[in-house]
Write a protein that holds these residues in place. Structure first.
Motif, PDB file in Angstrom:
ATOM      1  N   CYS A  79       0.836  -1.210   0.000  1.00 28.85           N
ATOM      2  CA  CYS A  79       0.000   0.000   0.000  1.00 28.85           C
ATOM      3  C   CYS A  79       0.866   1.255   0.000  1.00 28.85           C
ATOM      4  CB  CYS A  79      -0.924   0.020   1.220  1.00 28.85           C
ATOM      5  SG  CYS A  79      -2.249  -1.168   1.102  1.00 28.85           S
ATOM      6  N   GLY A  80       1.967   1.217   0.734  1.00 32.57           N
ATOM      7  CA  GLY A  80       2.853   2.377   0.771  1.00 32.57           C
ATOM      8  C   GLY A  80       3.402   2.680  -0.610  1.00 32.57           C
ATOM      9  N   THR A  81       3.903   1.635  -1.284  1.00 32.95           N
ATOM     10  CA  THR A  81       4.484   1.830  -2.614  1.00 32.95           C
ATOM     11  C   THR A  81       3.433   2.319  -3.599  1.00 32.95           C
ATOM     12  OG1 THR A  81       5.826  -0.072  -2.053  1.00 32.95           O
ATOM     13  CG2 THR A  81       5.992   0.741  -4.296  1.00 32.95           C
ATOM     14  N   LEU A  82       2.262   1.692  -3.541  1.00 36.83           N
ATOM     15  CA  LEU A  82       1.185   2.091  -4.452  1.00 36.83           C
ATOM     16  C   LEU A  82       0.813   3.557  -4.231  1.00 36.83           C
ATOM     17  CD1 LEU A  82      -0.622   0.913  -6.607  1.00 36.83           C
ATOM     18  CD2 LEU A  82      -2.270   0.288  -4.861  1.00 36.83           C
ATOM     19  N   ASN A  83       0.753   3.954  -2.960  1.00 35.97           N
ATOM     20  CA  ASN A  83       0.398   5.332  -2.619  1.00 35.97           C
ATOM     21  C   ASN A  83       1.420   6.309  -3.194  1.00 35.97           C
ATOM     22  OD1 ASN A  83      -1.703   6.671  -1.420  1.00 35.97           O
ATOM     23  ND2 ASN A  83      -0.751   6.790   0.601  1.00 35.97           N
ATOM     24  N   VAL A  84       2.720   5.957  -3.060  1.00 35.77           N
ATOM     25  CA  VAL A  84       3.773   6.820  -3.596  1.00 35.77           C
ATOM     26  C   VAL A  84       3.661   6.897  -5.116  1.00 35.77           C
ATOM     27  CG1 VAL A  84       6.259   7.102  -3.857  1.00 35.77           C
ATOM     28  CG2 VAL A  84       5.320   6.386  -1.675  1.00 35.77           C
ATOM     29  N   ALA A  85       3.407   5.729  -5.740  1.00 36.09           N
ATOM     30  CA  ALA A  85       3.307   5.704  -7.205  1.00 36.09           C
ATOM     31  C   ALA A  85       2.162   6.601  -7.676  1.00 36.09           C
ATOM     32  CB  ALA A  85       3.083   4.270  -7.680  1.00 36.09           C
ATOM     33  N   VAL A  86       1.023   6.528  -6.991  1.00 34.93           N
ATOM     34  CA  VAL A  86      -0.111   7.366  -7.386  1.00 34.93           C
ATOM     35  C   VAL A  86       0.232   8.840  -7.218  1.00 34.93           C
ATOM     36  CG1 VAL A  86      -2.453   8.022  -6.776  1.00 34.93           C
ATOM     37  CG2 VAL A  86      -1.859   5.628  -6.966  1.00 34.93           C
ATOM     38  N   ASP A  87       0.935   9.154  -6.130  1.00 39.48           N
ATOM     39  CA  ASP A  87       1.319  10.548  -5.921  1.00 39.48           C
ATOM     40  C   ASP A  87       2.193  11.038  -7.071  1.00 39.48           C
ATOM     41  OD1 ASP A  87       1.841  13.043  -4.589  1.00 39.48           O
ATOM     42  OD2 ASP A  87       3.821  12.233  -4.136  1.00 39.48           O
ATOM     43  N   ARG A  88       3.199  10.213  -7.446  1.00 39.32           N
ATOM     44  CA  ARG A  88       4.099  10.577  -8.544  1.00 39.32           C
ATOM     45  C   ARG A  88       3.326  10.810  -9.842  1.00 39.32           C
ATOM     46  NH1 ARG A  88       9.635  10.111  -7.367  1.00 39.32           N
ATOM     47  NH2 ARG A  88       9.469  11.949  -6.058  1.00 39.32           N
ATOM     48  N   LEU A  89       2.453   9.841 -10.169  1.00 42.27           N
ATOM     49  CA  LEU A  89       1.802   9.863 -11.471  1.00 42.27           C
ATOM     50  C   LEU A  89       0.659  10.860 -11.537  1.00 42.27           C
ATOM     51  CD1 LEU A  89       1.622   6.048 -12.265  1.00 42.27           C
ATOM     52  CD2 LEU A  89       2.986   7.760 -13.432  1.00 42.27           C
ATOM     53  N   VAL A  90      -0.097  10.979 -10.442  1.00 40.56           N
ATOM     54  CA  VAL A  90      -1.351  11.723 -10.523  1.00 40.56           C
ATOM     55  C   VAL A  90      -1.308  13.069  -9.803  1.00 40.56           C
ATOM     56  CG1 VAL A  90      -3.815  11.646 -10.066  1.00 40.56           C
ATOM     57  CG2 VAL A  90      -2.624   9.567 -10.719  1.00 40.56           C
ATOM     58  N   TYR A  91      -0.895  13.068  -8.545  1.00 41.17           N
ATOM     59  CA  TYR A  91      -1.023  14.313  -7.776  1.00 41.17           C
ATOM     60  C   TYR A  91       0.136  15.266  -8.011  1.00 41.17           C
ATOM     61  CZ  TYR A  91      -4.206  11.193  -5.328  1.00 41.17           C
ATOM     62  OH  TYR A  91      -5.176  10.287  -5.038  1.00 41.17           O
ATOM     63  N   LYS A  92       1.341  14.719  -8.250  1.00 41.13           N
ATOM     64  CA  LYS A  92       2.510  15.593  -8.345  1.00 41.13           C
ATOM     65  C   LYS A  92       2.400  16.601  -9.492  1.00 41.13           C
ATOM     66  CE  LYS A  92       7.487  15.527  -8.258  1.00 41.13           C
ATOM     67  NZ  LYS A  92       8.509  14.964  -9.138  1.00 41.13           N
ATOM     68  N   PRO A  93       1.933  16.175 -10.695  1.00 44.07           N
ATOM     69  CA  PRO A  93       1.820  17.175 -11.760  1.00 44.07           C
ATOM     70  C   PRO A  93       0.780  18.251 -11.459  1.00 44.07           C
ATOM     71  CG  PRO A  93       1.678  14.941 -12.637  1.00 44.07           C
ATOM     72  CD  PRO A  93       1.603  14.828 -11.168  1.00 44.07           C
ATOM     73  N   LEU A  94      -0.031  18.054 -10.427  1.00 46.90           N
ATOM     74  CA  LEU A  94      -1.112  19.001 -10.141  1.00 46.90           C
ATOM     75  C   LEU A  94      -0.799  19.924  -8.972  1.00 46.90           C
ATOM     76  CD1 LEU A  94      -4.192  16.644 -10.503  1.00 46.90           C
ATOM     77  CD2 LEU A  94      -3.330  18.261 -12.153  1.00 46.90           C
ATOM     78  N   ARG A  95       0.454  19.942  -8.522  1.00 48.22           N
ATOM     79  CA  ARG A  95       0.772  20.729  -7.322  1.00 48.22           C
ATOM     80  C   ARG A  95       0.392  22.203  -7.460  1.00 48.22           C
ATOM     81  NH1 ARG A  95       1.738  16.334  -4.945  1.00 48.22           N
ATOM     82  NH2 ARG A  95       3.847  15.590  -4.527  1.00 48.22           N
ATOM     83  N   SER A  96       0.511  22.738  -8.682  1.00 52.88           N
ATOM     84  CA  SER A  96       0.214  24.159  -8.821  1.00 52.88           C
ATOM     85  C   SER A  96      -1.126  24.390  -9.514  1.00 52.88           C
ATOM     86  CB  SER A  96       1.337  24.847  -9.603  1.00 52.88           C
ATOM     87  OG  SER A  96       1.497  24.193 -10.845  1.00 52.88           O
ATOM     88  N   ALA A  97      -1.914  23.323  -9.728  1.00 56.07           N
ATOM     89  CA  ALA A  97      -3.215  23.444 -10.380  1.00 56.07           C
ATOM     90  C   ALA A  97      -4.233  24.008  -9.388  1.00 56.07           C
ATOM     91  CB  ALA A  97      -3.659  22.069 -10.880  1.00 56.07           C
ATOM     92  N   PRO A  98      -5.434  24.413  -9.888  1.00 55.61           N
ATOM     93  CA  PRO A  98      -6.479  24.861  -8.965  1.00 55.61           C
ATOM     94  C   PRO A  98      -6.737  23.816  -7.885  1.00 55.61           C
ATOM     95  CG  PRO A  98      -7.177  25.188 -11.228  1.00 55.61           C
ATOM     96  CD  PRO A  98      -5.854  24.523 -11.280  1.00 55.61           C
ATOM     97  N   LYS A  99      -7.201  24.278  -6.727  1.00 57.00           N
ATOM     98  CA  LYS A  99      -7.246  23.429  -5.540  1.00 57.00           C
ATOM     99  C   LYS A  99      -8.124  22.193  -5.715  1.00 57.00           C
ATOM    100  CE  LYS A  99      -8.260  23.743  -0.957  1.00 57.00           C
ATOM    101  NZ  LYS A  99      -9.391  24.218  -0.223  1.00 57.00           N
ATOM    102  N   LEU A 100      -9.182  22.317  -6.546  1.00 57.19           N
ATOM    103  CA  LEU A 100     -10.111  21.192  -6.646  1.00 57.19           C
ATOM    104  C   LEU A 100      -9.606  20.108  -7.587  1.00 57.19           C
ATOM    105  CD1 LEU A 100     -13.553  22.948  -6.621  1.00 57.19           C
ATOM    106  CD2 LEU A 100     -12.642  21.373  -4.950  1.00 57.19           C
ATOM    107  N   ALA A 101      -8.607  20.422  -8.436  1.00 60.63           N
ATOM    108  CA  ALA A 101      -8.155  19.435  -9.422  1.00 60.63           C
ATOM    109  C   ALA A 101      -7.607  18.164  -8.766  1.00 60.63           C
ATOM    110  CB  ALA A 101      -7.133  20.062 -10.360  1.00 60.63           C
ATOM    111  N   PRO A 102      -6.708  18.262  -7.780  1.00 63.32           N
ATOM    112  CA  PRO A 102      -6.233  17.021  -7.149  1.00 63.32           C
ATOM    113  C   PRO A 102      -7.363  16.256  -6.469  1.00 63.32           C
ATOM    114  CG  PRO A 102      -4.966  18.908  -6.357  1.00 63.32           C
ATOM    115  CD  PRO A 102      -6.025  19.453  -7.229  1.00 63.32           C
ATOM    116  N   LEU A 103      -8.334  16.978  -5.908  1.00 58.61           N
ATOM    117  CA  LEU A 103      -9.456  16.306  -5.236  1.00 58.61           C
ATOM    118  C   LEU A 103     -10.228  15.438  -6.222  1.00 58.61           C
ATOM    119  CD1 LEU A 103     -11.250  16.147  -2.614  1.00 58.61           C
ATOM    120  CD2 LEU A 103     -12.650  17.871  -3.696  1.00 58.61           C
ATOM    121  N   VAL A 104     -10.530  15.998  -7.397  1.00 61.67           N
ATOM    122  CA  VAL A 104     -11.263  15.219  -8.394  1.00 61.67           C
ATOM    123  C   VAL A 104     -10.404  14.059  -8.887  1.00 61.67           C
ATOM    124  CG1 VAL A 104     -12.379  15.304 -10.621  1.00 61.67           C
ATOM    125  CG2 VAL A 104     -12.619  17.194  -9.069  1.00 61.67           C
TER     126      VAL A 104
END
Lengths: 368, 305
Positions: free
Chosen positions: B84-109
């Motif tokens: 679960c830890g590795t999967l969580n990190v992988a998702v962060d890398r692939l999905v949330y990291k490119p959205l760090r400066s996007a509008p606040k709701l984008a990572p939520l969706v």
């Protein structure tokens, strides 16, 4: 930027450009016209399809209501389905034969809409001072409370069976030799037109609101609450009005929903999933953008009710999946595809498919 | 309704609450560091439980002796935690990291999207029907009395949860990484200016949150004994509520919130009726937030210009 490119184009191209700009500027009238003619041209709309499109219109109204809070005012709302449900159940209680009220459609719709707004005010008044994410969880919690209550108060809400039959609008009224109630009950096109008219009305109202003093105050509070209150806007009152407006429109959508199905359906129609779907539709389409919201709903609902069954039957016809394994059926992948679509849209178009013009103008202000 | 019955319900509530707290930590840590409500966390734990079920079957733990069982459970916790830890990190890398400066709701969706993808993976993994998770621990009463029961299962929750929480507190308070995490959660720019590798710290946070979730998924299977591809939503909801109740971003808050939610759930199931539990939990949450808008242990933050 684009002025340099448009130096004396050929006549046909300029006409095409004109058509494109007409579509862009007046998409609303074009769409409304097409939708108004559709039932006369497409006979299938007189059958089950008509009912589905009606439901789509109703979800559009619901999403426009949600857009007031999430899009204009920037408050995350995770429980819009609760207000949808309050509208639907109040409509049913005011009209079904089981209760003594047995009002007409219009009166019941007005009361239900006001009731939903009132509940929104009652919930919003004590909780609106909460910071964004806490407010989101309050709306989520309220949604769960309403769903559980609808399910468990069997004497009042009919439990899992819901309340029915909700009479159609105009029951017992004869207009030009046509019994309106009967017509609504038999021909889905009547509800198609009724919900299309209400939807158009809501769109017009939203446009007026967007540019009104109140609408601009909503956006101001979204952009910077402190600065807005320094300019003399009462942030609490503005947020509260957004909450009430969202709830009212959601309640109105609920009324139409219950009337068009002639039942409230079971309480699961008003659960968290519905709220999340609506939120996704608004964000996917573009926060604060009316065409975006409508497009978002059309895509999400269309995916579930049109594309998925069609793809499944295609796979069956092509005999790709003789064993019936869920790995090879389209609906087996439904959730993953849906999730992937959300992720990709947010990655490449974080402001949504049709970003709000006001938002776009603000974002590019410094570049011109 | 005797005192013993009440105590028994409190006990059930606290055990359940400890489990909720473990999941809530994953929410609160990620929120504390990047301000994201990680909607996919509940479904991550569901996937952990699927792995745990597959491993139990593969290792034949259901028929093993007591020593082998305890060793197996420890192994499960480590493996599911790592997964679960590795999967969580992988998702962060692939999905949330490119959205760090996007509008606040984008990572939520996006997180909602990831949660749907996880659910679909779970559906393929264990099928659409609920699956029984084998009873690995004897359900004999460890207390020498009739009315009050503590079983090995209850004990297991305590044995696993308490050290994990102590370890987490030590990690956050005592180590360099913990210091860096606290710094990033206060101010990312300032932290990077003094030499903190912000991306690494965020990845570490996702890993720790996921690891705790993976451990929770094993305990969930052993304690509740039924898993299905939809358990993520319900459990995520309660855990997230616990995190907000305790004050989101606060680690002791998540633990306290989890215990409170667990107690409220078991007491309302016992005295009011199970079907009202959901409504009561959320009604209490709303009331508490009205009077303490920052949660039980959250810090009151002033809005800054």
């Amino acid at each position: 930027m684009h002025s340099s490119a448009s130096s004396t184009p050929p006549a046909s191209a300029s006409r095409r450009l004109q058509l494109a700009s007409l579509l862009r500027e007046r998409w609303d009238l074009v769409a409304l016209g097409l939708l108004a003619i559709a039932p006369l041209v497409i006979p299938a709309l007189g059958g089950a399809l008509g009912g589905q499109v009606t439901t789509l219109f109703i979800y559009c109204i619901l999403a426009l209501g949600l857009n007031v809070m999430v899009g204009y005012t920037g408050l995350v709302h995770l429980g819009i389905a609760a207000f949808f449900g309050i509208g639907a159940y109040s409509m049913a209680i005011l009209t079904v034969p089981m209760y003594p009220f047995q009002m007409g459609f219009a009166a019941a719709a007005v009361i239900s809409t006001l009731l939903a707004a009132g509940v929104g005010l009652a919930l919003g008044a004590p909780t609106l001072r909460l910071r964004g994410d806490y407010l989101a969880i309050v709306t989520l919690g309220f949604g769960e409370v309403v769903k559980v209550t609808l399910r468990n108060l069997e004497q009042i809400t009919g439990g899992m069976k819901g309340l029915n039959p909700v009479p159609p609008p105009g029951a017992g009224v004869t207009l030009g030799g046509v019994d309106l109630g009967m017509a609504f009950a038999i021909d889905p096109r009547y509800f198609y037109y009724l919900s299309l008219i209400v939807l158009a009305g809501v769109v017009v109202a939203m446009r007026r609101l967007e540019n009104s003093r109140l609408g601009r105050a909503w956006v101001a509070v979204r952009e910077d609450e402190l600065a807005a209150s320094a300019m003399g806007i009462s942030a609490t009152r503005v947020k509260l009005s957004a909450f009430a407006m969202s709830s009212a429109v959601a309640g109105l959508a609920g009324c139409l929903y219950a009337a068009s199905l002639s039942t409230t359906a079971d309480p699961n129609a008003y659960d968290f999933n519905r709220s999340i779907m609506m939120l996704c539709a608004v964000i996917l389409g573009g926060l604060g953008s009316i065409p975006g919201t409508l497009l978002g709903v059309a895509i999400l609902v269309g995916f579930d009710t049109v594309l998925a069954p069609w793809a499944d039957s295609w796979i069956q016809q092509m005999n790709i999946n003789p064993t019936g394994s869920s790995l090879l059926s389209f609906s087996g992948w439904r959730l993953a595809l849906f999730g992937l679509a959300l992720v990709l849209v947010m990655r490449f178009r974080p402001a949504g498919l049709v970003p709000s013009r006001r938002l776009a103008a603000e974002l590019h202000e410094g570049q011109t | 309704m005797s005192v013993q019955f009440f105590l028994q319900q409190c006990l059930i509530g606290l055990t359940n609450g400890a489990l909720i707290a473990l999941v809530a930590l994953g929410y609160t840590m990620v929120y504390g560091i990047i301000g994201l409500i990680n909607f996919a966390h509940g479904d991550l734990i569901m996937l952990g439980a699927c792995l745990a079920l597959s491993l139990v079957t593969a290792l034949g733990l259901a028929t093993a002796g007591p020593t082998a069982t305890w060793l197996g459970i420890s192994l499960l916790i480590v493996l599911c935690g790592l997964f679960c830890g590795t999967l969580n990190v992988a998702v962060d890398r692939l999905v949330y990291k490119p959205l760090r400066s996007a509008p606040k709701l984008a990572p939520l969706v996006s997180a909602i999207g990831v949660s749907f993808i996880f659910m679909n993976m779970g559906l393929f993994w264990i099928g659409s029907a609920d699956r029984a998770f084998p009873e690995l621990l004897p359900s004999t009463n460890l207390l020498p009395m009739e009315g009050l029961q503590i079983t090995w299962k209850d004990l297991l929750v305590v044995i696993v949860v308490v050290p994990l929480m102590v370890g987490l507190t030590l990690l956050v308070q005592m180590t360099r990484l913990g210091k860096a995490m606290r710094a990033v959660s206060q101010d990312q720019t300032a932290a990077s200016l003094v030499g903190v590798d912000v991306d690494r710290v965020i990845a570490a946070t996702f890993f720790i949150g996921g690891f705790l979730g993976g451990a929770a998924s094993v305990i969930y299977g052993l304690y509740i004994n039924t898993i299905g591809f939809q358990i993520g939503f319900q459990n995520g909801l309660y855990a997230f509520t616990a995190a907000v109740l305790g004050g989101i971003g606060s680690i002791p808050g998540a633990v306290l919130g989890g215990l409170v939610i667990g107690l409220v759930r078991s007491l309302s199931s016992a005295y009011v009726g199970e079907r009202w539990t959901g409504a009561i939990v959320f009604a209490i949450l709303i009331v508490i937030l009205v009077f303490r808008p920052e949660g039980l242990l959250g810090r009151r933050t002033k809005e800054k210009v």
